[in-house]
Design a protein around this motif. Structure first.
Motif, PDB file in Angstrom:
ATOM      1  N   LEU A  12       0.827  -1.201   0.000  1.00 33.22           N
ATOM      2  CA  LEU A  12       0.000   0.000   0.000  1.00 33.22           C
ATOM      3  C   LEU A  12       0.863   1.253   0.000  1.00 33.22           C
ATOM      4  O   LEU A  12       1.912   1.291   0.646  1.00 33.22           O
ATOM      5  N   THR A  13       0.426   2.270  -0.708  1.00 36.14           N
ATOM      6  CA  THR A  13       1.153   3.538  -0.784  1.00 36.14           C
ATOM      7  C   THR A  13       1.155   4.238   0.568  1.00 36.14           C
ATOM      8  O   THR A  13       0.127   4.285   1.258  1.00 36.14           O
ATOM      9  N   PHE A  14       2.310   4.785   0.934  1.00 32.36           N
ATOM     10  CA  PHE A  14       2.400   5.530   2.191  1.00 32.36           C
ATOM     11  C   PHE A  14       1.934   6.969   1.987  1.00 32.36           C
ATOM     12  O   PHE A  14       2.327   7.624   1.022  1.00 32.36           O
ATOM     13  N   GLU A  15       1.104   7.445   2.886  1.00 32.87           N
ATOM     14  CA  GLU A  15       0.654   8.830   2.873  1.00 32.87           C
ATOM     15  C   GLU A  15       0.843   9.418   4.267  1.00 32.87           C
ATOM     16  O   GLU A  15       0.293   8.908   5.240  1.00 32.87           O
ATOM     17  N   TYR A  16       1.624  10.467   4.341  1.00 33.96           N
ATOM     18  CA  TYR A  16       1.901  11.105   5.629  1.00 33.96           C
ATOM     19  C   TYR A  16       0.721  11.949   6.070  1.00 33.96           C
ATOM     20  O   TYR A  16       0.200  12.767   5.307  1.00 33.96           O
ATOM     21  N   ARG A  17       0.284  11.751   7.294  1.00 40.76           N
ATOM     22  CA  ARG A  17      -0.792  12.546   7.886  1.00 40.76           C
ATOM     23  C   ARG A  17      -0.168  13.570   8.825  1.00 40.76           C
ATOM     24  O   ARG A  17       0.271  13.225   9.918  1.00 40.76           O
ATOM     25  N   ASN A  18      -0.128  14.792   8.393  1.00 37.64           N
ATOM     26  CA  ASN A  18       0.476  15.862   9.182  1.00 37.64           C
ATOM     27  C   ASN A  18      -0.465  16.267  10.309  1.00 37.64           C
ATOM     28  O   ASN A  18      -1.514  16.867  10.082  1.00 37.64           O
ATOM     29  N   LYS A  19      -0.078  15.933  11.534  1.00 36.59           N
ATOM     30  CA  LYS A  19      -0.905  16.253  12.689  1.00 36.59           C
ATOM     31  C   LYS A  19      -0.489  17.568  13.347  1.00 36.59           C
ATOM     32  O   LYS A  19      -1.033  17.958  14.382  1.00 36.59           O
ATOM     33  N   GLY A  20       0.488  18.253  12.753  1.00 38.48           N
ATOM     34  CA  GLY A  20       0.906  19.538  13.272  1.00 38.48           C
ATOM     35  C   GLY A  20       2.325  19.514  13.803  1.00 38.48           C
ATOM     36  O   GLY A  20       2.994  18.487  13.831  1.00 38.48           O
ATOM     37  N   SER A  21       2.807  20.684  14.214  1.00 38.21           N
ATOM     38  CA  SER A  21       4.152  20.809  14.778  1.00 38.21           C
ATOM     39  C   SER A  21       4.122  21.826  15.905  1.00 38.21           C
ATOM     40  O   SER A  21       3.215  22.668  15.989  1.00 38.21           O
ATOM     41  N   MET A  22       5.119  21.757  16.765  1.00 41.51           N
ATOM     42  CA  MET A  22       5.154  22.656  17.921  1.00 41.51           C
ATOM     43  C   MET A  22       6.577  22.860  18.393  1.00 41.51           C
ATOM     44  O   MET A  22       7.485  22.080  18.081  1.00 41.51           O
ATOM     45  N   ALA A  23       6.769  23.923  19.148  1.00 42.01           N
ATOM     46  CA  ALA A  23       8.080  24.221  19.739  1.00 42.01           C
ATOM     47  C   ALA A  23       7.861  25.038  20.994  1.00 42.01           C
ATOM     48  O   ALA A  23       6.886  25.793  21.100  1.00 42.01           O
ATOM     49  N   THR A  24       8.743  24.873  21.954  1.00 45.44           N
ATOM     50  CA  THR A  24       8.651  25.652  23.185  1.00 45.44           C
ATOM     51  C   THR A  24       9.847  26.586  23.296  1.00 45.44           C
ATOM     52  O   THR A  24      10.959  26.243  22.886  1.00 45.44           O
ATOM     53  N   ILE A  25       9.607  27.771  23.829  1.00 42.53           N
ATOM     54  CA  ILE A  25      10.674  28.751  24.002  1.00 42.53           C
ATOM     55  C   ILE A  25      10.991  28.928  25.476  1.00 42.53           C
ATOM     56  O   ILE A  25      12.062  29.391  25.841  1.00 42.53           O
ATOM     57  N   GLY A  26      10.077  28.519  26.327  1.00 45.52           N
ATOM     58  CA  GLY A  26      10.290  28.653  27.757  1.00 45.52           C
ATOM     59  C   GLY A  26       9.001  28.391  28.511  1.00 45.52           C
ATOM     60  O   GLY A  26       7.991  27.993  27.938  1.00 45.52           O
ATOM     61  N   ARG A  27       9.048  28.604  29.797  1.00 51.87           N
ATOM     62  CA  ARG A  27       7.887  28.371  30.645  1.00 51.87           C
ATOM     63  C   ARG A  27       6.701  29.216  30.191  1.00 51.87           C
ATOM     64  O   ARG A  27       6.794  30.433  30.093  1.00 51.87           O
ATOM     65  N   LYS A  28       5.600  28.549  29.904  1.00 51.18           N
ATOM     66  CA  LYS A  28       4.366  29.182  29.413  1.00 51.18           C
ATOM     67  C   LYS A  28       4.582  29.954  28.106  1.00 51.18           C
ATOM     68  O   LYS A  28       3.883  30.902  27.810  1.00 51.18           O
ATOM     69  N   LYS A  29       5.585  29.542  27.346  1.00 52.49           N
ATOM     70  CA  LYS A  29       5.883  30.167  26.054  1.00 52.49           C
ATOM     71  C   LYS A  29       6.128  29.076  25.015  1.00 52.49           C
ATOM     72  O   LYS A  29       7.204  28.480  24.987  1.00 52.49           O
ATOM     73  N   ALA A  30       5.117  28.807  24.207  1.00 52.72           N
ATOM     74  CA  ALA A  30       5.252  27.792  23.167  1.00 52.72           C
ATOM     75  C   ALA A  30       4.408  28.195  21.967  1.00 52.72           C
ATOM     76  O   ALA A  30       3.543  29.072  22.063  1.00 52.72           O
ATOM     77  N   VAL A  31       4.685  27.554  20.845  1.00 55.18           N
ATOM     78  CA  VAL A  31       3.917  27.803  19.619  1.00 55.18           C
ATOM     79  C   VAL A  31       3.472  26.454  19.069  1.00 55.18           C
ATOM     80  O   VAL A  31       4.234  25.484  19.051  1.00 55.18           O
ATOM     81  N   VAL A  32       2.217  26.389  18.638  1.00 55.12           N
ATOM     82  CA  VAL A  32       1.648  25.149  18.120  1.00 55.12           C
ATOM     83  C   VAL A  32       0.951  25.432  16.795  1.00 55.12           C
ATOM     84  O   VAL A  32       0.120  26.337  16.708  1.00 55.12           O
TER      85      VAL A  32
END
Length: 433
Positions: free
Chosen positions: A341-361
């Protein structure tokens, strides 16, 4: 009696581990090979480098993961070369044969034109690398108080990070928090006003693979935290303990952390035509190496070019995990003479944290930043760890750190000056879980 098909998987990263789990209890013999005897959770490596977590929090022995898997074996070895014609691989512990080979060897640092000085740079691709960074930073803090030092305070205390991707910005944020909340308690005599944290990004934005909102917010957070961020700034050289930029300006430091790029890490023996840009192995829609029926590649080392991803899918853990799960099913189908079967990537998102209570999603249909994003980031990362103890201990450590704005600086695990060379890169003593 028919022979049990033997599948060799090279690499105990996200893709390799996921694939082994999916082949558990299946009518195949699986052998996993890795140069280390542990699986490490790469996204939290910067926490070890800055003393927030210990190696045992994010590393888990491979044999312990699969100890109840009767059809799975493990060997700690370096895979040196593949012989495609004879279905064998050469390793540091001898030659091995396979019916199916899966290359999940991941990536390594890409130093571009910095190859001649790479031995002077710190990297963040392994637990030994993380401990190397931690040791140098803490040794420098101690040395800054020495009366007989010859270096300036700036040279010892300044830190430069080259690369504005997730690893670079997360490390910069953690170091900024350490400078503000931890070092003043542990080293009250230090003149922290003479310590600068510089981050250099050659492109026009941080987190180039994420949204504009995430990029702008990450930049805003880092500046608020006291990190000097230089966009559209290319580092030309590093010599005499100084970063040298294209315009000739210099930044004095003996601590340069390289997070500016990675490339695939294939093994020797593949035809030249299957090695693509970025040192990645060319695969088809089934993750089958082009032109080789029984050899596959997944994760960072693999690249399937398509209209959506001309240079292959991004080098992310979810890609490797999805490929590992899908390939396990496809090999079982192949054994039954069924179409793969062909592979298809399901992008569920990305995220990164910069510090306490500081992140991007960035989710496929929703983007958010700030405190809630940080809690989402923490939840996802804690529950992605392999072992139950890892989840529990890591969560406790983070909760304590969150409420008292502190973190254990950790011990300097070896004596002597930092001398970056290949020997010290092979640190063998990782804390056992």
């Amino acid at each position: 009696m028919a022979k049990t098909p033997k599948i060799i998987i090279v690499g105990a990263g996200f893709g390799g581990v996921k694939m082994v789990k999916c082949l558990h209890k299946q009518p195949v013999e699986v052998l996993l090979i890795d140069r280390n005897n542990y699986h490490n959770f790469q996204p939290l490596m910067y926490q070890v480098a800055t003393g927030g977590l210990e190696p045992g929090n994010i590393g888990y022995p491979v044999r312990r993961i699969f100890r109840k898997y009767k059809n799975v074996g493990f060997r700690m070895a370096e895979v040196l070369k593949i012989d495609i014609q004879n279905n064998t691989i050469s390793t540091s512990i001898g030659e091995m044969t396979y019916d199916y080979l899966v290359l999940a060897s991941g990536s390594e640092n890409n130093f571009f034109n910095f190859e001649p000085v790479k031995h002077k740079l710190l990297t963040l691709k392994s637990l030994p690398d993380a401990l190397q960074i931690r040791n140098l930073i803490f040794q420098n803090l101690e040395r800054a108080l020495a009366e007989n030092r010859k270096e300036s305070l700036e040279e010892i205390m300044n830190i430069a990070i080259v690369g504005g991707g997730p690893a670079g910005i997360e490390l910069a944020g953690a170091l900024a928090e350490m400078k503000k909340y931890v070092i003043p308690k542990e080293f009250p005599e230090l003149e922290l006003s003479r310590m600068s944290l510089n981050l250099y990004q050659s492109g026009p934005k941080l987190l180039a693979a994420m949204s504009e909102e995430a990029s702008e917010k990450a930049l805003e957070y880092l500046k608020e935290m006291g990190v000097n961020v230089f966009l559209n700034t290319r580092v030309r050289d590093y010599k005499n303990n100084a970063i040298i930029l294209e315009d000739g300006s210099r930044f004095i430091t003996n601590t340069v952390i390289w997070t500016a790029g990675v490339k695939g890490s294939p093994i020797e023996g593949f035809p030249e035509e299957v090695i693509l840009r970025g040192n990645r192995v060319s695969v088809n829609e089934y993750n089958q190496v082009i032109g080789i029926q029984n050899v596959f590649a997944i994760g960072d080392v693999a690249a399937h070019s398509s209209t959506e991803a001309l240079n292959g899918l991004p080098m992310l853990a979810p890609v490797a995990q999805q490929q590992g799960k899908h390939l396990a099913k496809n090999i079982l189908r192949h054994l039954k003479n069924e179409a793969m079967l062909t592979f298809e990537y399901r992008n569920k998102g990305s995220m990164a944290t910069i510090g306490r209570k500081k992140a991007v999603v960035d989710l496929p249909n929703f983007k958010f930043q700030g405190g809630f994003a940080w809690f989402v980031w923490m939840f996802v990362h804690v529950f992605s760890l392999v072992g139950f103890r890892d989840k529990t201990v890591t969560l406790i450590d983070w909760v304590v750190s969150y409420f008292n704005y502190d973190q254990p600086l950790g011990m300097i695990l070896r004596s002597g000056e930092f001398k970056p060379d290949p020997v010290q890169k092979e640190i063998k003593e990782i804390e056992e879980v």
